[in-house]
Design a protein around this motif. Structure first.
Motif, mmCIF file in Angstrom:
data_model
loop_
_atom_site.group_PDB
_atom_site.id
_atom_site.type_symbol
_atom_site.label_atom_id
_atom_site.label_comp_id
_atom_site.label_asym_id
_atom_site.label_seq_id
_atom_site.Cartn_x
_atom_site.Cartn_y
_atom_site.Cartn_z
ATOM 1 N N THR A 218 -1.216 0.237 -17.635
ATOM 2 C CA THR A 218 -0.777 1.122 -16.430
ATOM 3 C C THR A 218 0.474 0.675 -15.878
ATOM 4 O O THR A 218 0.968 -0.204 -15.692
ATOM 5 N N LYS A 219 1.153 1.785 -15.354
ATOM 6 C CA LYS A 219 2.696 1.737 -14.888
ATOM 7 C C LYS A 219 2.573 1.447 -13.547
ATOM 8 O O LYS A 219 3.490 0.938 -12.749
ATOM 9 N N ILE A 220 1.712 2.138 -12.400
ATOM 10 C CA ILE A 220 1.740 2.165 -11.235
ATOM 11 C C ILE A 220 0.483 1.440 -10.843
ATOM 12 O O ILE A 220 -0.707 2.175 -11.149
ATOM 13 N N ILE A 221 0.439 0.509 -9.931
ATOM 14 C CA ILE A 221 -0.844 -0.081 -9.364
ATOM 15 C C ILE A 221 -0.666 -0.070 -7.753
ATOM 16 O O ILE A 221 0.518 -0.625 -7.548
ATOM 17 N N THR A 222 -1.747 0.274 -7.345
ATOM 18 C CA THR A 222 -1.597 0.183 -5.499
ATOM 19 C C THR A 222 -2.960 -0.726 -5.394
ATOM 20 O O THR A 222 -3.948 -0.327 -5.939
ATOM 21 N N VAL A 223 -2.785 -1.858 -4.629
ATOM 22 C CA VAL A 223 -3.924 -2.503 -4.198
ATOM 23 C C VAL A 223 -3.871 -2.145 -2.743
ATOM 24 O O VAL A 223 -3.235 -2.990 -2.060
ATOM 25 N N THR A 224 -5.288 -1.492 -2.165
ATOM 26 C CA THR A 224 -5.267 -1.589 -0.860
ATOM 27 C C THR A 224 -5.937 -2.930 -0.124
ATOM 28 O O THR A 224 -6.720 -3.298 -0.750
ATOM 29 N N LEU A 225 -5.364 -3.130 0.883
ATOM 30 C CA LEU A 225 -5.388 -4.381 1.540
ATOM 31 C C LEU A 225 -5.912 -4.156 3.213
ATOM 32 O O LEU A 225 -5.738 -4.937 3.938
ATOM 33 N N GLY A 226 -6.487 -3.148 3.310
ATOM 34 C CA GLY A 226 -6.893 -2.714 4.835
ATOM 35 C C GLY A 226 -5.949 -2.651 5.705
ATOM 36 O O GLY A 226 -4.928 -1.844 5.272
ATOM 37 N N GLY A 227 -5.922 -3.203 6.719
ATOM 38 C CA GLY A 227 -4.938 -3.025 7.802
ATOM 39 C C GLY A 227 -3.643 -3.698 7.475
ATOM 40 O O GLY A 227 -2.638 -3.333 8.127
ATOM 41 N N GLU A 228 -3.583 -4.586 6.426
ATOM 42 C CA GLU A 228 -2.414 -4.923 6.102
ATOM 43 C C GLU A 228 -1.402 -3.945 5.526
ATOM 44 O O GLU A 228 -0.202 -4.270 5.313
ATOM 45 N N GLY A 229 -2.077 -2.919 4.675
ATOM 46 C CA GLY A 229 -1.157 -1.978 3.736
ATOM 47 C C GLY A 229 -1.847 -1.977 2.541
ATOM 48 O O GLY A 229 -2.819 -2.146 2.145
ATOM 49 N N THR A 230 -0.613 -1.859 1.676
ATOM 50 C CA THR A 230 -0.967 -1.643 0.117
ATOM 51 C C THR A 230 -0.087 -2.500 -0.680
ATOM 52 O O THR A 230 1.195 -2.263 -0.348
ATOM 53 N N TYR A 231 -0.460 -3.147 -1.554
ATOM 54 C CA TYR A 231 0.569 -3.936 -2.334
ATOM 55 C C TYR A 231 0.883 -2.988 -3.482
ATOM 56 O O TYR A 231 -0.088 -2.467 -4.421
ATOM 57 N N LEU A 232 1.981 -2.601 -3.512
ATOM 58 C CA LEU A 232 2.669 -1.739 -4.701
ATOM 59 C C LEU A 232 3.184 -2.282 -5.780
ATOM 60 O O LEU A 232 4.345 -3.149 -5.715
ATOM 61 N N SER A 233 2.835 -2.100 -7.024
ATOM 62 C CA SER A 233 3.518 -2.764 -8.117
ATOM 63 C C SER A 233 3.772 -1.800 -9.426
ATOM 64 O O SER A 233 2.939 -0.941 -9.695
ATOM 65 N N THR A 234 5.062 -1.934 -9.626
ATOM 66 C CA THR A 234 5.423 -0.940 -11.073
ATOM 67 C C THR A 234 6.597 -1.998 -11.265
ATOM 68 O O THR A 234 6.728 -3.004 -11.160
ATOM 69 N N PRO A 235 7.163 -1.389 -12.584
ATOM 70 C CA PRO A 235 8.114 -2.338 -13.304
ATOM 71 C C PRO A 235 9.262 -2.917 -12.486
ATOM 72 O O PRO A 235 10.175 -3.470 -12.636
ATOM 73 N N SER A 236 9.395 -2.033 -11.409
ATOM 74 C CA SER A 236 10.728 -2.367 -10.608
ATOM 75 C C SER A 236 10.289 -2.646 -8.861
ATOM 76 O O SER A 236 11.144 -2.846 -8.395
ATOM 77 N N ILE A 237 9.203 -2.425 -8.694
ATOM 78 C CA ILE A 237 8.723 -2.597 -7.293
ATOM 79 C C ILE A 237 7.615 -3.946 -7.291
ATOM 80 O O ILE A 237 6.586 -3.683 -8.213
ATOM 81 N N GLN A 238 7.605 -4.918 -6.476
ATOM 82 C CA GLN A 238 6.338 -5.582 -6.186
ATOM 83 C C GLN A 238 6.365 -6.006 -4.742
ATOM 84 O O GLN A 238 7.111 -6.988 -4.406
#
Length: 315
Positions: A218-238
Motif C-alpha cells: 500500500t502507498k498511502i496509510i492513514t492511522v487515526t489517533l482520535g483527538g490527536e489527529g491522524t498519522y499520515l504515511s507515504t513514501p514522502s510523508i511521515q
C-alpha cells in the motif's frame, strides 16, 4: 468526479439507551442504521460525492428501513441485494468499567453474491473495502475477494479499512491478519486505527508499523489517533496531521466519516503519483477529513451527525 463503490455490511445497531450498564441489565434500545461501508457511502453522498452501496439486507422491515435510510441520504442502492435471511443485527452497550458489551446476530449481510456487472462499473473508479464482517464466511467473503480482483484489473483506486472488531475475532486474530494481507497488498490507500496497524504489522511503534505495511504494497496509510489527529504515511510523508478540538459525545462512525471525506476528495483528484510526490494536497485532504470525523463525534449515531460540505467550509 469518480464514483465510489462501498462494499460490505448494512445492519441494525440496537444501542442501549441507558449507558453504563451491560446488556444483561439494558431494557430499552434505540434502532440505528449501521455498518461501516454504509456509513462511508453516506458520508460521501452528504458531502456531494457519488457513492454506491453494495451489500445485502433482509426482505424484512429492518432491511427496508436500512435501504430507505441510505436512499434518503442520496446513496445509490441500485446494486444492493435483498435476501430471505433476516437482516443482520448488533446490540451494543457500554458497561460500568468502560468496556463495550456487544452481541452480534449475523444475518443477511453474509448473503451478498458476486455480480459480474460490477466489473465494467469499477473501471477507473474508486472501490472501498471496509466491511467488518467480510472475512467471517458466507458468500460475502467470496464476493469480497472477487471484487478485489475486479478492481485491480480495472484500474480502480482501491481503499481498504479492515474495521477489526475484537468481539468477532477472539482467539483467531491471526486468521484475521492473514485475510487482510491481500487487500493491503493491492490497495492504494489503507485506513487503520492504531490497534489495527499494530495487530496487522506485529509492530508497536507506529513508524515501524507503517514501514512494514508499506512493504506489503500500500502507498498511502492513514492511522487515526482520535483527538490527536491522524498519522499520515507515504513514501514522502511521515507526520501527524492534527485534528480540531471538540467535545465528543459519541465516537461511533468518526472513522467512517474520516475515510468518507477523504475518498470524496480523492474522487476529485486526477493523478495519484502527484499526490505521492507532493505532500501538500494530501495533507490538506487529511486535515479536512479529520474535521469531518471530529464533527461526527459531537452528536449521537453514525449517519445523522455526518457533516455537509457547508459545515466543513465554515470551519
Amino acid at each position: 468526479m469518480k464514483n465510489v463503490f462501498c462494499i460490505g455490511e448494512l445492519l441494525i445497531d440496537f444501542v442501549a439507551e441507558k449507558q453504563g450498564n451491560d446488556l444483561a441489565k439494558a431494557n430499552n434500545f434505540t434502532k440505528k442504521a449501521g455498518g461501516a461501508p454504509a456509513n462511508v457511502a453516506s458520508a460521501i453522498s452528504k458531502l456531494g460525492g457519488k457513492s454506491y452501496f453494495i451489500g445485502c439486507v433482509g426482505k424484512d422491515p429492518f432491511g427496508t428501513f436500512l435501504i430507505n435510510t441510505l436512499t434518503k441520504g442520496q446513496v445509490d442502492v441500485s446494486l444492493a441485494q435483498r435476501s430471505d435471511t433476516f437482516t443482520t443485527l448488533a446490540f451494543v452497550s457500554l458497561a460500568e468499567d468502560g468496556e463495550r458489551d456487544f452481541v452480534f446476530s449475523r444475518g443477511a449481510d453474509k448473503e451478498l453474491t458476486y455480480d459480474r456487472r460490477l466489473s465494467k462499473l469499477f473501471k477507473d473508479q474508486i472501490v472501498h473495502f471496509g466491511a467488518a464482517t467480510s472475512f467471517l464466511g458466507g458468500s460475502l467473503e467470496d464476493a469480497y475477494l472477487r471484487y478485489l480482483q475486479e478492481a485491480t484489473t480495472n484500474n480502480s483506486f482501491i481503499s481498504f479499512d479492515p474495521n477489526f472488531r475484537a468481539d468477532l475475532w477472539k482467539g483467531t486474530e491471526n486468521i484475521f491478519v492473514q485475510k487482510c494481507i491481500p487487500f493491503i497488498e493491492k490497495s492504494h490507500l489503507c485506513k487503520f486505527s492504531l490497534e489495527e496497524a499494530q495487530l496487522l504489522s506485529g509492530k508497536q511503534n507506529i513508524e515501524e508499523a507503517c514501514s512494514f505495511l508499506h512493504q506489503l504494497g500500500t502507498k498511502i496509510i492513514t492511522v487515526t489517533l482520535g483527538g490527536e489527529g491522524t498519522y499520515l504515511s507515504t513514501p514522502s510523508i511521515q507526520k501527524i496531521i492534527p485534528s480540531i478540538k471538540v467535545s465528543p459525545v459519541d465516537t461511533t462512525g468518526a472513522g467512517d466519516a474520516f475515510i468518507g471525506c477523504l475518498l470524496k476528495q480523492l474522487a476529485l483528484a486526477t493523478n495519484l503519483d502527484t499526490l505521492l510526490s507532493n505532500s501538500g494536497p494530501l495533507e490538506n485532504m487529511v486535515q479536512l477529513a479529520n474535521k469531518a470525523g471530529a464533527i461526527t463525534t459531537t452528536n449521537y449515531g453514525a449517519i445523522e451527525p455526518l457533516p455537509t460540505q457547508q459545515q466543513l467550509d465554515q470551519l
